[in-house]
Design an enzyme around this catalytic site. Structure first.
Site: not given
Ligand code: NPQ
Ligand code: MG
Length: 378
Positions: A144, A170-172, A198, A200, A223, A248, A272, A300
């Site tokens: 990610s 995976k690009l945020k 993703d 969020n 996502e 998610d 998750k 994750g």
């Molecule tokens: C997701 N994770 O899929 C998350 C969100 C996320 C790997 O993209 C500290 C602890 C910082 C948990 C940042 C990935 C975080 C975290 C992002 C979880 O949406």
């Molecule tokens: Mg996510």
């Protein structure tokens, strides 16, 4: 089993680089760990055992409603006492039912269940993977990639991960950092690299036209484009874009997964274990999705080696048909608290030892611990 000891611990681990998502920038990972000591009944008689649980709640309630201090409070005051009240009839299988009267707090519940399951499996000499029904001894590793300061910087970071062998990027994304970022990565690295985004929960249905522009790039999925409780809107968006929608944050239980599937809100689910209340509920979602032809992959939360070990075991189940966010330990940490997970030929090994198959290194664990507390168990 019967619980004979319980200790909560907060660890703080610096991230190798800041991780920016649509909800903010994280410089450190703060994790709540729980260690349970127990006497476990086995065919060979009672055995003393220890189990580790990792709570994936963040320091602040920005990904979901849970946060570390709240998880500490609900665990010590409401959750652990319910397991203690079960006396010697406690099993991992019973944990979710015993904790059901407490509304919400899936991440805190998941950590307790994980610790109980670990203690049980270690005593019986069975690995998480075997217990959950894993069919592989390694899992493909995705990464990610956080929101960067510039496109050149993004291309450098992505190139670095591809060089390390990650099999999926995976690009945020967030409004203002989406189509251009994806276009640049496609232009530099080609159409063949498995790529997904993703959000969020950073968009609304009013952004459908912008999200539809992503259809041109052959992404595996988008996502969680919209907020957690917007299942209906996700179903509407799914009719406006051709890229598969993956949920998610919205999938907080097997029941929510069933709703999302029946509504047509997603074609893919990020599982998750913390978000859904534990590894056993995670497996139920896997089974449900598989029966409905919905692809799943393991998400994750920047877990330490403890949570990473359990995630790898889960991701080795047959329905996990897409690479997960199970990266090497060094994606996030200069030093992990367990033997580090490494990426080899694009994969991460699934531990095969009893329980999680990994234990924290005592010295490293102490060095990252900022707080601990023994909970009363009598
Ligand atoms: C997701 N994770 O899929 C998350 C969100 C996320 C790997 O993209 C500290 C602890 C910082 C948990 C940042 C990935 C975080 C975290 C992002 C979880 O949406
Ligand atoms: Mg996510």
């Amino acid at each position: 089993m019967r619980i004979t000891g319980a200790q909560l611990r907060i660890v703080e681990m610096p991230l190798r680089s800041p991780f920016t998502t649509s909800f903010g920038t994280e410089d450190d990972k703060i994790a709540l760990l729980i260690r349970i000591d127990a006497v476990v009944d086995t065919p060979a008689g009672p055995v003393e055992s220890t189990g580790w649980g990792e709570c994936v709640a963040m320091d602040a309630p920005v990904y979901s409603a849970e946060y570390v201090a709240g998880a500490v409070e609900v665990t010590r005051r409401f959750l652990l006492p319910k397991l203690l009240a079960a006396g010697s009839s406690l099993t991992a299988q019973r944990v979710s039912g015993l904790l059901e009267p407490v509304v919400g707090h899936p991440m805190a519940k998941a950590a307790l269940e994980m610790a109980v399951l670990d203690a049980e499996l270690r005593a019986r000499g069975i690995s998480f993977a075997e217990h959950l029904g894993a069919e592989h001894d390694r899992v493909p590793s995705g990464v990610s990639v956080g929101i960067q300061d510039s496109i050149p910087q993004l291309l450098e970071v992505v190139g670095d991960y591809l060089d390390q062998g990650y099999v999926r990027i995976k690009l945020k994304i967030r409004p203002g950092w989406d189509v251009d970022a994806v276009a640049a990565v496609r232009e530099r690295f080609g159409d063949d690299i498995p790529l997904q985004v993703d959000a969020n929960a950073a968009y609304t249905l009013a952004d459908a036209a912008q999200l539809r522009r992503l259809d041109a790039f052959g992404l595996l999925l988008i996502e969680q484009p919209m907020p957690e409780d917007d299942l209906r809107q996700h179903a509407q968006l799914a009719r406006l874009v051709s890229t598969p929608i993956c949920l998610d944050e919205s999938v907080v239980s097997a029941r929510a997964a069933a709703d999302a599937i029946s509504m047509g809100a997603c074609r893919v689910i990020n599982i998750k274990p913390g978000r859904v209340g534990g590894y056993l509920e995670a497996r139920r979602i896997h089974d449900l999705a598989r029966a409905h032809g919905i692809a799943v992959w393991c998400g994750g939360m920047l877990e330490t080696g403890l949570g990473r070990a359990a995630n790898a075991a889960l991701a080795a189940l047959p329905g996990f048909s897409l690479p997960g966010d199970i990266s090497a330990s060094d994606r996030f940490y200069a030093q992990d608290i367990t033997t580090p997970f490494v990426i080899e030929d694009g994969h991460v090994a699934v531990p095969s030892g009893p329980g999680l198959g990994v234990t924290p290194n005592p010295e490293i664990l102490e060095s990252v611990t900022t707080w601990k507390d023994d909970l009363p168990v009598t």
